[in-house]
Design a protein around this motif. Structure first.
Motif, PDB file in Angstrom:
ATOM      1  N   HIS A  96      16.533 -27.835  -3.095  1.00  0.00           N
ATOM      2  CA  HIS A  96      17.329 -29.014  -3.486  1.00  0.00           C
ATOM      3  C   HIS A  96      18.298 -28.633  -4.605  1.00  0.00           C
ATOM      4  N   TRP A  97      19.209 -27.738  -4.280  1.00  0.00           N
ATOM      5  CA  TRP A  97      20.127 -27.209  -5.291  1.00  0.00           C
ATOM      6  C   TRP A  97      20.945 -28.314  -5.967  1.00  0.00           C
ATOM      7  N   ASP A  98      21.555 -29.178  -5.189  1.00  0.00           N
ATOM      8  CA  ASP A  98      22.425 -30.217  -5.755  1.00  0.00           C
ATOM      9  C   ASP A  98      21.661 -31.169  -6.673  1.00  0.00           C
ATOM     10  N   GLU A  99      20.465 -31.549  -6.239  1.00  0.00           N
ATOM     11  CA  GLU A  99      19.659 -32.436  -7.079  1.00  0.00           C
ATOM     12  C   GLU A  99      19.283 -31.758  -8.398  1.00  0.00           C
ATOM     13  N   GLU A 100      19.027 -30.469  -8.334  1.00  0.00           N
ATOM     14  CA  GLU A 100      18.676 -29.741  -9.552  1.00  0.00           C
ATOM     15  C   GLU A 100      19.877 -29.606 -10.493  1.00  0.00           C
ATOM     16  N   VAL A 101      21.070 -29.483  -9.905  1.00  0.00           N
ATOM     17  CA  VAL A 101      22.287 -29.481 -10.733  1.00  0.00           C
ATOM     18  C   VAL A 101      22.418 -30.824 -11.440  1.00  0.00           C
ATOM     19  N   ASP A 102      22.145 -31.902 -10.716  1.00  0.00           N
ATOM     20  CA  ASP A 102      22.205 -33.235 -11.318  1.00  0.00           C
ATOM     21  C   ASP A 102      21.198 -33.375 -12.455  1.00  0.00           C
ATOM     22  N   GLU A 103      20.000 -32.856 -12.265  1.00  0.00           N
ATOM     23  CA  GLU A 103      18.974 -32.939 -13.303  1.00  0.00           C
ATOM     24  C   GLU A 103      19.411 -32.215 -14.571  1.00  0.00           C
ATOM     25  N   LEU A 104      19.938 -31.010 -14.385  1.00  0.00           N
ATOM     26  CA  LEU A 104      20.372 -30.232 -15.535  1.00  0.00           C
ATOM     27  C   LEU A 104      21.587 -30.872 -16.202  1.00  0.00           C
ATOM     28  N   THR A 105      22.464 -31.445 -15.394  1.00  0.00           N
ATOM     29  CA  THR A 105      23.627 -32.153 -15.945  1.00  0.00           C
ATOM     30  C   THR A 105      23.171 -33.302 -16.827  1.00  0.00           C
ATOM     31  N   HIS A 106      22.196 -34.053 -16.348  1.00  0.00           N
ATOM     32  CA  HIS A 106      21.665 -35.183 -17.127  1.00  0.00           C
ATOM     33  C   HIS A 106      21.072 -34.702 -18.461  1.00  0.00           C
ATOM     34  N   VAL A 107      20.392 -33.558 -18.437  1.00  0.00           N
ATOM     35  CA  VAL A 107      19.817 -33.004 -19.666  1.00  0.00           C
ATOM     36  C   VAL A 107      20.911 -32.758 -20.692  1.00  0.00           C
ATOM     37  N   ALA A 122      26.046 -26.818 -16.326  1.00  0.00           N
ATOM     38  CA  ALA A 122      24.858 -26.746 -15.463  1.00  0.00           C
ATOM     39  C   ALA A 122      25.092 -25.808 -14.290  1.00  0.00           C
ATOM     40  N   ILE A 123      26.253 -25.933 -13.653  1.00  0.00           N
ATOM     41  CA  ILE A 123      26.554 -25.087 -12.492  1.00  0.00           C
ATOM     42  C   ILE A 123      26.657 -23.618 -12.900  1.00  0.00           C
ATOM     43  N   LYS A 124      27.352 -23.342 -14.004  1.00  0.00           N
ATOM     44  CA  LYS A 124      27.523 -21.963 -14.462  1.00  0.00           C
ATOM     45  C   LYS A 124      26.177 -21.320 -14.810  1.00  0.00           C
ATOM     46  N   LEU A 125      25.338 -22.062 -15.515  1.00  0.00           N
ATOM     47  CA  LEU A 125      24.033 -21.509 -15.904  1.00  0.00           C
ATOM     48  C   LEU A 125      23.139 -21.299 -14.683  1.00  0.00           C
ATOM     49  N   MET A 126      23.203 -22.214 -13.739  1.00  0.00           N
ATOM     50  CA  MET A 126      22.380 -22.065 -12.538  1.00  0.00           C
ATOM     51  C   MET A 126      22.876 -20.922 -11.664  1.00  0.00           C
ATOM     52  N   GLU A 127      24.169 -20.711 -11.638  1.00  0.00           N
ATOM     53  CA  GLU A 127      24.694 -19.570 -10.890  1.00  0.00           C
ATOM     54  C   GLU A 127      24.269 -18.254 -11.518  1.00  0.00           C
ATOM     55  N   HIS A 128      24.129 -18.267 -12.840  1.00  0.00           N
ATOM     56  CA  HIS A 128      23.692 -17.050 -13.542  1.00  0.00           C
ATOM     57  C   HIS A 128      22.202 -16.814 -13.338  1.00  0.00           C
ATOM     58  N   ASP A 129      21.387 -17.836 -13.609  1.00  0.00           N
ATOM     59  CA  ASP A 129      19.930 -17.749 -13.413  1.00  0.00           C
ATOM     60  C   ASP A 129      19.379 -19.172 -13.405  1.00  0.00           C
ATOM     61  N   ALA A 130      19.262 -19.722 -12.212  1.00  0.00           N
ATOM     62  CA  ALA A 130      18.874 -21.125 -12.084  1.00  0.00           C
ATOM     63  C   ALA A 130      17.485 -21.401 -12.646  1.00  0.00           C
ATOM     64  N   LEU A 131      16.529 -20.528 -12.337  1.00  0.00           N
ATOM     65  CA  LEU A 131      15.162 -20.758 -12.792  1.00  0.00           C
ATOM     66  C   LEU A 131      15.070 -20.702 -14.310  1.00  0.00           C
ATOM     67  N   ALA A 135      13.879 -23.710 -16.627  1.00  0.00           N
ATOM     68  CA  ALA A 135      12.679 -23.464 -17.421  1.00  0.00           C
ATOM     69  C   ALA A 135      12.950 -23.755 -18.892  1.00  0.00           C
ATOM     70  N   ARG A 136      14.072 -23.273 -19.378  1.00  0.00           N
ATOM     71  CA  ARG A 136      14.397 -23.430 -20.795  1.00  0.00           C
ATOM     72  C   ARG A 136      14.793 -24.855 -21.155  1.00  0.00           C
ATOM     73  N   ASP A 137      15.749 -25.434 -20.396  1.00  0.00           N
ATOM     74  CA  ASP A 137      16.351 -26.696 -20.802  1.00  0.00           C
ATOM     75  C   ASP A 137      15.691 -27.936 -20.215  1.00  0.00           C
ATOM     76  N   GLU A 138      14.988 -27.774 -19.102  1.00  0.00           N
ATOM     77  CA  GLU A 138      14.289 -28.929 -18.514  1.00  0.00           C
ATOM     78  C   GLU A 138      12.802 -28.922 -18.861  1.00  0.00           C
TER      79      GLU A 138
END
Length: 235
Positions: A96-107, A122-131, A135-138
């Motif tokens: 669920h990539w898009d939903e996870e982007v939304d979650e991180l955006t909300h954070v 959120a997109i840039k950080l997830m492209e670098h290392d999503a997990l 892990a860190r911000d959520e």
């Protein structure tokens, strides 16, 4: 003009050492107070030198093993929980990539970023290392400092032993008829010194730290002394 920027020393913060400092101070404080209380209780019961020595050595070994086992179980449980959360988050990112982007955006929005900028970050950080980002911000998990049960276990036992050896040596070197009084004052000194060192390393108020550990130490030693008097026997 901006040469000072190149030579500015790296900032150090008290939080950088809070993890190991807490464990070391807790272990050493427990060692000092536990063994001192045990020895004062034994000596208050008019025990012999042999009984005091046996109780002290046994208390040190048992306490260190107990600290090691307790810390291992505790940190292992923490590590298991962290691993379970990371595995779940890994699946969510994959499915669920898009939903996870939304979650991180909300954070990031809740932390003060505008919606558009938050989503870009959120997109840039997830492209670098999503997990790692989730892990860190959520989840609040640092991927590079996950719980290490064995290391925590050994450190805890070592800290306890380092603290406990002080009252044990004091008791062994003191005249048996004066063990109680000498051990009481030396223990308060050890606790005060430990509080001073911990406050200095952690950047806390030194007098407050010394007052806190010594007052609690007096209460603990007073209780164990009364228990020893109550069960006074010739050992």
């Amino acid at each position: 003009m901006f040469a000072w920027l190149q030579t500015k020393p790296k900032e150090t913060h008290a939080m950088d050492s809070v993890g190991w400092l807490r464990a070391a101070v807790l272990g050493a404080n427990d060692g000092i107070l536990s063994l001192s209380g045990l020895l004062i209780g034994i000596s208050s019961a008019e025990a012999s030198r042999r009984s005091i020595t046996l109780a002290g050595v046994s208390g040190l070994i048992a306490g260190a093993m107990s600290m090691a086992a307790g810390e291992y179980v505790s940190v292992s449980s923490q590590a298991d929980l962290e691993m379970a959360d990371l595995n779940l988050e890994r699946q969510e990112v994959e499915q669920h990539w898009d939903e996870e982007v939304d979650e991180l955006t909300h954070v990031y929005v809740t932390r003060g970023l505008e919606q558009g900028l938050a989503r870009t970050v959120a997109i840039k950080l997830m492209e670098h290392d999503a997990l790692e980002a989730h892990a860190r911000d959520e989840l609040g998990i640092n991927m590079y400092s996950v719980a290490k049960p064995l290391q925590a276990s050994v450190s805890s036992a070592a800290a306890f032993s380092a603290g406990a050896i002080l009252p044990l040596i004091t008791a062994l070197l003191s005249p048996v008829e004066h063990v109680n009084i000498i051990l009481t004052f030396s223990t308060l000194f050890f606790l005060a010194f430990l509080g001073l060192v911990g406050a200095h390393i952690g950047g806390a108020n030194k007098m407050r730290a010394i007052f806190r550990v010594t007052v609690l130490g007096v209460l603990a030693l007073a209780v164990t002394s009364l228990v020893g008097k109550f069960f006074e026997v010739q050992a």
